[in-house]
Design a protein around this motif. Structure first.
Motif, PDB file in Angstrom:
ATOM      1  N   LEU A 141       0.860  -1.176   0.000  1.00  0.00           N
ATOM      2  CA  LEU A 141       0.000   0.000   0.000  1.00  0.00           C
ATOM      3  C   LEU A 141       0.895   1.224   0.000  1.00  0.00           C
ATOM      4  O   LEU A 141       1.952   1.216   0.625  1.00  0.00           O
ATOM      5  CB  LEU A 141      -0.901   0.031   1.243  1.00  0.00           C
ATOM      6  N   ASP A 167       0.610   5.803  -0.239  1.00  0.00           N
ATOM      7  CA  ASP A 167      -0.103   7.062  -0.437  1.00  0.00           C
ATOM      8  C   ASP A 167       0.929   8.079  -0.919  1.00  0.00           C
ATOM      9  O   ASP A 167       1.742   8.577  -0.135  1.00  0.00           O
ATOM     10  CB  ASP A 167      -0.744   7.517   0.880  1.00  0.00           C
ATOM     11  N   THR A 223      -1.741   6.314  -5.856  1.00  0.00           N
ATOM     12  CA  THR A 223      -1.986   5.843  -4.495  1.00  0.00           C
ATOM     13  C   THR A 223      -2.841   4.579  -4.508  1.00  0.00           C
ATOM     14  O   THR A 223      -3.782   4.461  -5.298  1.00  0.00           O
ATOM     15  CB  THR A 223      -2.678   6.959  -3.693  1.00  0.00           C
ATOM     16  N   THR A 249      -4.907   2.036  -1.697  1.00  0.00           N
ATOM     17  CA  THR A 249      -5.426   1.969  -0.334  1.00  0.00           C
ATOM     18  C   THR A 249      -6.036   0.601  -0.051  1.00  0.00           C
ATOM     19  O   THR A 249      -6.279  -0.185  -0.982  1.00  0.00           O
ATOM     20  CB  THR A 249      -6.516   3.029  -0.143  1.00  0.00           C
ATOM     21  N   ASP A 290      -9.081   0.038   0.633  1.00  0.00           N
ATOM     22  CA  ASP A 290     -10.350  -0.024  -0.095  1.00  0.00           C
ATOM     23  C   ASP A 290     -10.138  -0.415  -1.550  1.00  0.00           C
ATOM     24  O   ASP A 290     -10.975  -1.108  -2.144  1.00  0.00           O
ATOM     25  CB  ASP A 290     -11.081   1.314  -0.006  1.00  0.00           C
ATOM     26  N   ASP A 291      -9.029   0.033  -2.141  1.00  0.00           N
ATOM     27  CA  ASP A 291      -8.711  -0.393  -3.503  1.00  0.00           C
ATOM     28  C   ASP A 291      -8.496  -1.903  -3.560  1.00  0.00           C
ATOM     29  O   ASP A 291      -8.935  -2.575  -4.507  1.00  0.00           O
ATOM     30  CB  ASP A 291      -7.452   0.317  -4.010  1.00  0.00           C
ATOM     31  N   LEU A 321      -1.700   2.213  10.337  1.00  0.00           N
ATOM     32  CA  LEU A 321      -2.829   1.813   9.498  1.00  0.00           C
ATOM     33  C   LEU A 321      -3.371   0.458   9.927  1.00  0.00           C
ATOM     34  O   LEU A 321      -4.594   0.255   9.982  1.00  0.00           O
ATOM     35  CB  LEU A 321      -2.377   1.762   8.035  1.00  0.00           C
ATOM     36  N   GLU A 375      -7.272  -0.685  10.494  1.00  0.00           N
ATOM     37  CA  GLU A 375      -7.808  -1.322   9.294  1.00  0.00           C
ATOM     38  C   GLU A 375      -8.099  -2.807   9.520  1.00  0.00           C
ATOM     39  O   GLU A 375      -7.196  -3.589   9.758  1.00  0.00           O
ATOM     40  CB  GLU A 375      -6.795  -1.155   8.148  1.00  0.00           C
TER      41      GLU A 375
END
Length: 305
Positions: free
Chosen positions: A13, A15, A35, A37, A39-40, A75, A79
């Motif tokens: 991951l 950013d 980026t 994430t 969610d991706d 994270l 997460e």
């Protein structure tokens, strides 16, 4: 009845607005220069493997930067998808022990399970045997951490010597030692990876293989010879599935790789499938066991149990 879990033991991951990734300046990786994430990952990882859907993951460092590791740990604490972090710290530093202790005590520090260094980029043919590196590896071992071994196929002798010198440090070979699939010349890789597999404390990630093949034309038939060697040498109990997403997007992506692994596993028994898709990674990285049977996309709270 609880559905069996699928663990992705190797993904990344980043950013770019928060932390640059200089390696993405290479024109060959333009398509992933953005980026990515959690969610991706949820949105893209939709193909089941042996009827299993993604439940948890291990996120792995990309750059030689302690602040990136701190970001990943923080994270992981927030997460639900992330079960463990493979971070980076300077193994050659005399202060390596203090850095590891600080990372472990910081936000999300309990998710730190392993360290990795991009040995593939080191020109010293004995980098993993340098005294200062071995001091750092001993600091890992003494803190109950593991080590992710990232070498290219011509560097596997370093991984073998590491296994010989550190039999009490759990080690995992990332990307199966990067076999030269595109060149169709696996003999040297096979010989060395079989030697490495002779050390029972070393396990192996079935990951990163499609980017070692021809990105535009690879098929399952190109991957199968590597799979056959890994299955025969390590056995299913010492193999773990990893996607190497989003780098995998360069050669087909998460779902195409998942479909390939599904095909490769077709002749395996259920207990062997369990090992490759969840058991080995869960044991090696000390992941929380699956408890709700749901896939990662549907989970909104962490079960740290």
């Amino acid at each position: 009845m609880t559905a069996p879990a699928l663990v992705d033991a190797h993904h990344h991951l980043w950013d770019l607005a928060r932390r640059p990734q200089p390696w993405l300046d290479d024109p060959a990786v333009t398509s992933i220069r953005r980026t990515f994430t959690p969610d991706d990952l949820r949105a893209t990882a939709t193909h089941p493997i042996a009827g299993r859907r993604l439940h948890s993951t291990v996120v792995v460092q990309c750059i030689a930067d302690v602040p990136e590791t701190e970001d990943l740990l923080a994270l992981a604490a927030q997460e639900p998808l992330i079960g463990a972090v493979v971070g980076w710290a300077d193994l050659t530093s005399p202060a390596i022990g203090d850095v590891l202790d600080r990372l472990s005590a910081g936000p999300g520090g309990t998710y730190l399970r392993s360290l990795r260094h991009l040995v593939q980029g080191e020109t010293d043919p004995g980098w993993l045997q340098r005294p200062d590196v071995e001091r750092g590896l001993a600091a890992l071992r003494d803190r109950g951490l593991c080590y992710d071994v990232l070498v290219r196929s011509h560097q596997l002798d370093q991984a073998i010597r590491l296994a010989e010198r550190f039999p009490d440090l759990p080690q995992v070979l990332d990307h199966a030692g990067k076999p030269p699939i595109a060149a169709r010349d696996l003999a040297d890789w096979e010989r060395e990876v079989r030697r490495l597999a002779g050390h029972p404390h070393v396990v192996c990630k079935v990951s990163g293989l499609i980017t070692e093949a021809d990105h535009g034309s690879w098929t399952t038939a190109d991957i199968r010879p590597v799979w056959d060697v890994l299955l025969d040498s390590f056995g299913p109990g010492r193999l773990m599935f990893g996607s190497d997403w989003p780098v995998a997007n360069l050669a087909g992506g998460w779902n195409r790789w998942a479909a390939t692994v599904d095909e490769l596993l077709s002749g395996c028994a259920e207990n062997e499938i369990q090992s490759v898709l969840a058991g080995t990674a869960t044991a090696f990285y000390r992941l929380a066991p699956a408890s709700d049977g749901g896939d990662a996309a549907a989970r909104t709270t962490r079960g740290d149990g």
